[in-house]
Design an enzyme around this catalytic site. Structure first.
Site, PDB file in Angstrom:
ATOM      1  N   ASP A  94     -11.121   2.410   3.399  1.00 23.96           N
ATOM      2  CA  ASP A  94     -10.569   3.663   2.877  1.00 23.96           C
ATOM      3  C   ASP A  94     -11.595   4.314   1.954  1.00 23.96           C
ATOM      4  OD1 ASP A  94      -8.887   5.673   2.096  1.00 23.96           O
ATOM      5  OD2 ASP A  94      -7.638   4.400   0.801  1.00 23.96           O
ATOM      6  N   ASP A 104     -10.343   9.358   6.961  1.00 23.12           N
ATOM      7  CA  ASP A 104     -11.150   8.480   6.099  1.00 23.12           C
ATOM      8  C   ASP A 104     -10.609   7.066   5.969  1.00 23.12           C
ATOM      9  OD1 ASP A 104      -8.930   9.308   4.437  1.00 23.12           O
ATOM     10  OD2 ASP A 104     -10.081   8.538   2.746  1.00 23.12           O
ATOM     11  N   GLU A 105      -9.702   6.698   6.851  1.00 19.94           N
ATOM     12  CA  GLU A 105      -9.037   5.409   6.711  1.00 19.94           C
ATOM     13  C   GLU A 105      -8.871   4.751   8.071  1.00 19.94           C
ATOM     14  OE1 GLU A 105      -4.994   4.446   4.834  1.00 19.94           O
ATOM     15  OE2 GLU A 105      -5.558   6.380   4.019  1.00 19.94           O
TER      16      GLU A 105
HETATM   17 MG   LIG Z   1      -9.008   7.585   1.075  1.00 18.37          MG
END
Ligand SMILES: [Mg+2]
Length: 361
Positions: A15, A109-110
């Site tokens: 993350d 983003d994960e």
């Molecule tokens: Mg994040």
């Protein structure tokens, strides 16, 4: 009942830290060290991401901008640049793919990675997570946090534990105890409404939840009941689903003035088709069933579908099929107030590799 296999998996959750805000601070030195909110500053704007400096003031994502400004008068609003974020997301994905094909993105983003068996033949998931973090930093000049554990639920909790720029490992031994002390509102899969309901039932922590019998949880939370029951014991059998994609993609428009002619409807369909096709391109997916939705001025709604033998390879093909469906509906007796197109039967290839026994996270 889930037995041992769940303890043998090696899952990493990666993350990025304050992703959109960090990207803006990376690309604009003046923003560094300052409270930044990515999102619209106007009346109805919402914070999409807040820098750590802004978070100190209690600003967080999904907060109305008006409230954010009140909490942090010096807050600097920056417009999002999604193409930049997407580009970085691709860079990250390329790094992950060097280690495993089993990647499940949760957002730009994960992602979850199953590295039980991995392309580098590395036995330590922790080492893999460290390498990935180092690579992300070197290639994007941004920091990511990582969680390592034996299931998705714990891996996600772990990545949050040492944020920002941290790594945390939850071993099978630590798992159950780690969950017990956690407030239930921090559980992935427990939204604000569920958290409130749990509070009203006197359930505040993982330990409280663990004390509830399965039947009670099923009665209170239906399908989610068993999930809660098992995660409080550190058990989560959900597989990391590689290339999880949407089952369908669609777009629709409501028109300011009703449409009466085929030509007008055909023109109105163009931006809708553009939108659908843009998604297909960005996701790299193709569908073979097109559904046309029409809502008339009197709010009657109809849909018409058609499936091709193979997925539409070009926008022109999708357009032709959509126009044919549309043409059958004309002439119309009443105005058309909404048109929509959706594409389904999207390609769903996935890797379902059996993890092998290997020890040590
Ligand atoms: Mg994040």
């Amino acid at each position: 009942m889930p037995a041992e296999p769940t303890l043998r998996r090696k899952i990493i959750h990666i993350d990025m830290d304050a992703f959109f805000a960090s990207v803006e601070q990376r690309d604009n030195p003046w923003l560094r060290g300052r409270p930044v909110a990515v999102g619209g500053s106007r009346e109805r704007g919402v914070v999409a991401a807040a820098s750590y400096e802004a978070r100190k003031f209690g600003v967080h994502s999904a907060m109305p901008s008006v409230i954010a400004k009140r909490k942090c008068p010096d807050l600097i609003f920056v417009k999002p640049r999604f193409d930049v974020y997407k580009e970085i997301s691709h860079q990250m994905r390329a790094i992950f793919a060097e280690y495993t094909p089993i990647i499940e993105p949760l957002s730009l983003d994960e992602a979850y990675l199953d590295v039980t068996e991995n392309l580098k033949g590395m036995s330590s998931a922790t080492r893999i997570a460290e390498e990935i973090r180092a690579r992300i930093r070197a290639e994007t000049n941004l920091t990511a946090s990582a969680g390592v554990s034996y299931n998705k639920f714990l891996a996600k909790l772990a990545s949050d534990h040492r944020k920002p720029d941290g790594l945390f490992v939850i071993t099978p031994k630590m798992g159950p105890a780690f969950v017990e002390i956690l407030p239930v509102r921090k559980f992935h899969g427990v939204g604000p409404a569920t958290a409130a309901k749990m509070m009203s039932l006197g359930i505040e922590t993982g330990l409280d939840l663990k004390a509830c019998p399965l039947a009670f949880l099923q009665e209170q939370f239906r399908k989610s009941g068993p999930y809660y029951y098992w995660i409080t014991r550190g058990i989560d059998e959900r597989p990391v689903r590689a290339d999880r994609i949407r089952k369908s993609v669609g777009a629709e428009n409501i028109f300011a003035a009703d449409l009466f002619t085929f030509d007008a409807a055909r023109d109105a369909l163009q931006p809708i088709l553009d939108k659908v096709w843009r998604y297909c391109d960005s996701a790299g997916s193709r569908g073979r069933t097109v559904t046309l939705k029409v809502k008339y001025a009197d709010f009657q709604q109809i849909t018409r579908s058609r499936s091709a033998a193979s997925p539409f390879a070009t926008r022109a093909e999708l357009e032709r099929q959509s126009f044919e469906l549309l043409a059958h509906l004309f002439p119309v007796a009443k105005g058309v107030r909404l048109l929509g197109v959706s594409l389904s039967s999207l390609d769903e290839e996935r890797t379902n590799e059996k993890p092998q026994l290997s020890l040590g996270l």
